[in-house]
Design a protein around this motif. Structure first.
Motif, PDB file in Angstrom:
ATOM      1  N   TRP A 198      -2.596   2.559   3.628  1.00 13.36           N
ATOM      2  CA  TRP A 198      -1.538   2.387   4.159  1.00 13.36           C
ATOM      3  C   TRP A 198      -1.557   0.669   4.455  1.00 13.36           C
ATOM      4  CZ3 TRP A 198      -1.142  -0.255   8.853  1.00 13.36           C
ATOM      5  CH2 TRP A 198       0.122  -0.236   9.497  1.00 13.36           C
ATOM      6  N   PHE A 199      -2.610   0.210   4.822  1.00 11.51           N
ATOM      7  CA  PHE A 199      -2.927  -1.295   5.403  1.00 11.51           C
ATOM      8  C   PHE A 199      -2.514  -2.222   4.087  1.00 11.51           C
ATOM      9  CE2 PHE A 199      -4.847  -5.420   5.976  1.00 11.51           C
ATOM     10  CZ  PHE A 199      -4.164  -5.765   7.022  1.00 11.51           C
ATOM     11  N   ALA A 200      -2.907  -1.664   2.875  1.00 11.05           N
ATOM     12  CA  ALA A 200      -2.528  -2.410   1.619  1.00 11.05           C
ATOM     13  C   ALA A 200      -1.301  -2.734   1.109  1.00 11.05           C
ATOM     14  CB  ALA A 200      -3.671  -1.937   0.590  1.00 11.05           C
ATOM     15  N   LYS A 201      -0.564  -1.378   1.371  1.00 10.15           N
ATOM     16  CA  LYS A 201       0.827  -1.463   1.305  1.00 10.15           C
ATOM     17  C   LYS A 201       1.536  -2.267   2.242  1.00 10.15           C
ATOM     18  CE  LYS A 201       1.218   3.121  -1.185  1.00 10.15           C
ATOM     19  NZ  LYS A 201       1.566   4.440  -1.128  1.00 10.15           N
ATOM     20  N   PHE A 202       1.230  -2.109   3.445  1.00 12.53           N
ATOM     21  CA  PHE A 202       1.996  -2.871   4.489  1.00 12.53           C
ATOM     22  C   PHE A 202       1.933  -4.213   4.433  1.00 12.53           C
ATOM     23  CE2 PHE A 202       2.411  -4.536   8.763  1.00 12.53           C
ATOM     24  CZ  PHE A 202       3.503  -3.847   9.294  1.00 12.53           C
ATOM     25  N   ARG A 203       0.815  -4.928   3.867  1.00 13.16           N
ATOM     26  CA  ARG A 203       0.759  -6.321   3.934  1.00 13.16           C
ATOM     27  C   ARG A 203       1.422  -6.811   2.526  1.00 13.16           C
ATOM     28  NH1 ARG A 203      -5.377  -8.187   2.033  1.00 13.16           N
ATOM     29  NH2 ARG A 203      -4.360  -9.582   1.007  1.00 13.16           N
ATOM     30  N   ASN A 204       1.826  -5.956   1.735  1.00  6.29           N
ATOM     31  CA  ASN A 204       2.419  -6.444   0.337  1.00  6.29           C
ATOM     32  C   ASN A 204       3.586  -7.273   0.731  1.00  6.29           C
ATOM     33  OD1 ASN A 204       0.477  -5.636  -1.254  1.00  6.29           O
ATOM     34  ND2 ASN A 204       1.621  -3.740  -1.838  1.00  6.29           N
ATOM     35  N   GLY A 205       3.746  -8.372   0.105  1.00  2.00           N
ATOM     36  CA  GLY A 205       5.135  -9.349   0.163  1.00  2.00           C
ATOM     37  C   GLY A 205       4.914 -10.277   1.185  1.00  2.00           C
ATOM     38  N   ARG A 206       3.946 -10.335   2.131  1.00  2.91           N
ATOM     39  CA  ARG A 206       3.774 -10.969   3.426  1.00  2.91           C
ATOM     40  C   ARG A 206       3.016 -12.412   2.842  1.00  2.91           C
ATOM     41  NH1 ARG A 206       4.677  -6.249   5.142  1.00  2.91           N
ATOM     42  NH2 ARG A 206       5.889  -5.957   7.053  1.00  2.91           N
ATOM     43  N   ASN A 207       3.340 -13.560   3.550  1.00  6.23           N
ATOM     44  CA  ASN A 207       2.560 -14.701   3.103  1.00  6.23           C
ATOM     45  C   ASN A 207       1.185 -14.674   3.664  1.00  6.23           C
ATOM     46  OD1 ASN A 207       2.371 -15.711   5.951  1.00  6.23           O
ATOM     47  ND2 ASN A 207       4.738 -16.326   5.841  1.00  6.23           N
TER      48      ASN A 207
END
Length: 253
Positions: A225-234
């Motif tokens: 879940w965390f790996a997906k949530f952080r995607n696309g953020r700086n």
């Protein structure tokens, strides 16, 4: 009774007075805690739940109980206000149970009766097994009870759910010590270590292995879940979501 015991065994009157004063409870916000008021016994009876002195007071008050309920073929194990009476046959245990009730009544106390079927107390053969202090105990094994294991896993799930909410609400802005991903892992580690220590007497290790397998599934899902949530953020936002401080987040002097 506690004061009498202390005075008989401790010559320092000031210490005894301080000890007794520490047992008293005065609430300045009684209205605010009214729903939990039973946790704060007022007056001369009771010790607040969670007080470090409660165990000592219980042992002082119930010392005679422990002495009289052990010996002559009877073994009584007590932890605070929970106890189990073990004997060679039903007759001996029932006799000891009657004595236990008498002693407790003389102290102004009462206990749950296993014959009432409330689930708070039980009587039976050790071979069948019984629960005591969240352990299941039988004539071969000692391991965490079903309810203890369920509550433990529920607590871990709730901890992860709460962490997800905190992380999801976090913005890419200056962060101090707000809990994020790393902090939630530390909290989970503390809970797991504490629970494992509490049930270290378990001799049926497969039960613990099964729990670890369930926890592995939880953690794997959480990591995903965390790996997906952080995607696309700086990079700075990811650092803050992860829970690792940025130097620029330092507090201005």
């Amino acid at each position: 009774m506690v004061e009498k015991f202390l005075s008989a065994n401790i010559s320092d009157a000031e210490f005894v007075a301080l000890f007794m004063e520490a047992l008293s409870t005065e609430l300045s916000n009684e209205e605010e805690v009214r729903q939990q008021i039973e946790l704060f016994p007022l007056g001369e009876v009771g010790v607040p739940q969670g007080s470090a002195l409660s165990a000592l007071c219980a042992n002082i008050v119930l010392a005679d109980f422990d002495t009289r309920l052990n010996g002559r073929g009877i073994l009584t194990v007590r932890y605070l206000d929970d106890f189990v009476i073990l004997g060679k046959d039903r007759r001996a245990v029932l006799k000891a149970w009657g004595q236990a009730q008498q002693i407790l009544r003389s102290l102004g106390m009462e206990c749950h009766d296993p014959s009432e079927g409330t689930g708070k107390a039980a009587m039976g053969e050790i071979a069948i097994g019984f629960e005591f202090l969240s352990f299941h105990i039988d004539d071969r094994d000692v391991f965490p009870s079903d309810n203890a294991r369920k509550d433990f896993l529920t607590d871990l799930r709730d901890t992860i759910d709460h962490a997800k909410k905190n992380i999801s609400a976090a913005k890419d802005e200056r962060r101090r010590a707000e809990p994020r991903f790393v902090q939630s892992l530390n909290l989970l580690d503390q809970k797991i270590r504490g629970w494992g220590d509490a049930f270290s007497a378990t001799n049926k290790k497969i039960v613990l292995a099964q729990l670890d397998a369930e926890i592995d599934k939880m953690l794997s899902a959480y990591f995903g879940w965390f790996a997906k949530f952080r995607n696309g953020r700086n990079a700075s936002h990811i650092r803050r979501l992860t829970g690792i401080a940025l130097v620029v987040d330092g507090e201005a002097k």
